[in-house]
Enzyme design. Structure first.
Site, short mmCIF file in Angstrom:
data_model
loop_
_atom_site.label_atom_id
_atom_site.label_comp_id
_atom_site.label_asym_id
_atom_site.label_seq_id
_atom_site.Cartn_x
_atom_site.Cartn_y
_atom_site.Cartn_z
N ASN A 139 0.86 -1.19 0.00
CA ASN A 139 0.00 0.00 0.00
C ASN A 139 0.89 1.23 0.00
O ASN A 139 2.01 1.20 0.52
CB ASN A 139 -0.88 0.02 1.25
CG ASN A 139 -1.84 1.20 1.26
OD1 ASN A 139 -2.40 1.58 0.22
ND2 ASN A 139 -2.03 1.80 2.42
N HIS A 172 0.81 5.10 1.38
CA HIS A 172 0.05 5.93 2.32
C HIS A 172 0.67 7.33 2.36
O HIS A 172 1.90 7.47 2.43
CB HIS A 172 0.10 5.30 3.72
CG HIS A 172 -0.67 6.09 4.72
ND1 HIS A 172 -2.05 6.08 4.77
CD2 HIS A 172 -0.27 6.96 5.69
CE1 HIS A 172 -2.46 6.90 5.73
NE2 HIS A 172 -1.40 7.44 6.29
N SER A 195 4.70 6.80 2.46
CA SER A 195 5.31 5.52 2.84
C SER A 195 4.73 4.40 1.99
O SER A 195 3.52 4.38 1.74
CB SER A 195 4.98 5.18 4.31
OG SER A 195 5.28 6.24 5.18
N ASP A 207 -2.93 0.71 8.07
CA ASP A 207 -1.68 1.47 7.85
C ASP A 207 -0.60 1.12 8.87
O ASP A 207 0.23 1.95 9.24
CB ASP A 207 -1.96 2.99 7.87
CG ASP A 207 -2.97 3.41 6.82
OD1 ASP A 207 -2.97 2.79 5.74
OD2 ASP A 207 -3.75 4.34 7.08
C1 GRF Z 1 -2.86 8.73 -2.57
O1 GRF Z 1 -2.52 9.87 -1.84
C2 GRF Z 1 -2.55 7.49 -1.78
O2 GRF Z 1 -1.42 7.61 -0.98
C3 GRF Z 1 -3.77 7.35 -0.92
O3 GRF Z 1 -4.83 7.72 -1.75
C4 GRF Z 1 -4.37 8.61 -2.76
C5 GRF Z 1 -4.73 8.00 -4.08
O4 GRF Z 1 -4.43 8.85 -5.16
N1 GRF Z 1 -3.85 6.03 -0.34
P1 GRF Z 1 -4.54 8.30 -6.64
O5 GRF Z 1 -5.92 7.65 -6.80
O6 GRF Z 1 -3.43 7.33 -6.88
O7 GRF Z 1 -4.43 9.53 -7.51
#
Ligand code: GRF
Length: 190
Positions: free
Chosen positions: A108, A110, A137, A146
């Protein structure tokens, strides 16, 4: 052989697109085999289709039990012969069932420097906490939200006049670079 990735999205899919760009490089050790969304209206699905990627929709609203929803996701991942799952803005909390199926093979991204700011609204919270540095991260997914082991992080400065939008854009840019770099490293090791 390139590692077959399954990318799970719920929204804009900009991380998915940056991974797709990286996969275009002939020496990149992975390819996207499936882009799956729980949200039929996710903008990222449209981008994925335009890129010629295989897409699936598994709408969580069609399932009364979380495990049935995840069984269906798993069915799609298996059908697409996915070897590694990358959550990229996937807005559903996963149960021990799906997490267990992909232990050590589900990542993932984050938008914070974990363990700071788990959960939502990380940019607002970083500004409120007067952080000087913020970032993103990449971590392995475990059942704790997370909380899985962090693989790598990328830091960005918080500027004096930052808005949440400006900070979010700076972090998102860092996410795009970090996620592909880590996927490249991990897939080389597979
Ligand atoms: C990103 O900031 C990611 O870290 C978080 O959700 C957002 C997704 O953005 N989990 P995208 O859909 O990849 O533009």
């Amino acid at each position: 052989m390139k590692t077959r990735l399954g990318i799970l999205i719920s929204g804009g899919g900009s991380n998915m697109r940056s991974i797709a760009n990286a996969c275009e490089q002939s020496n990149f050790p992975a390819q996207i085999s499936l882009v799956l969304s729980n949200n039929p209206d996710a903008k990222g699905l449209q981008f994925a289709r335009e890129l010629g990627l295989q897409t699936s929709i598994v709408d969580h609203r069609n399932f009364s039990a979380r495990e049935d929803f995840e069984q269906e996701i798993q069915r799609h991942l298996i059908k697409a012969k996915v070897e590694m799952v990358c959550l990229a803005g996937f807005m559903r909390i996963l149960s021990p069932f799906l997490v267990g199926e992909w232990q050590g093979k589900m990542l993932n991204i984050h938008p914070s420097l974990l363990p700071k700011f788990r959960g939502l609204d990380t940019h607002r919270r970083a500004l409120d906490a007067k952080e000087k540095t913020h970032g993103c991260s990449v971590h392995f997914v475990t059942t704790g939200l997370d909380q899985g082991p962090v693989i790598a992080q990328s830091a960005v400065p918080v500027l004096a006049d930052d808005t949440t939008q400006a900070l979010q854009a700076r972090v998102l840019n860092a996410e795009h670079l970090l996620y592909s770099r880590i996927i490249k490293q991990l897939c080389r090791q597979l």
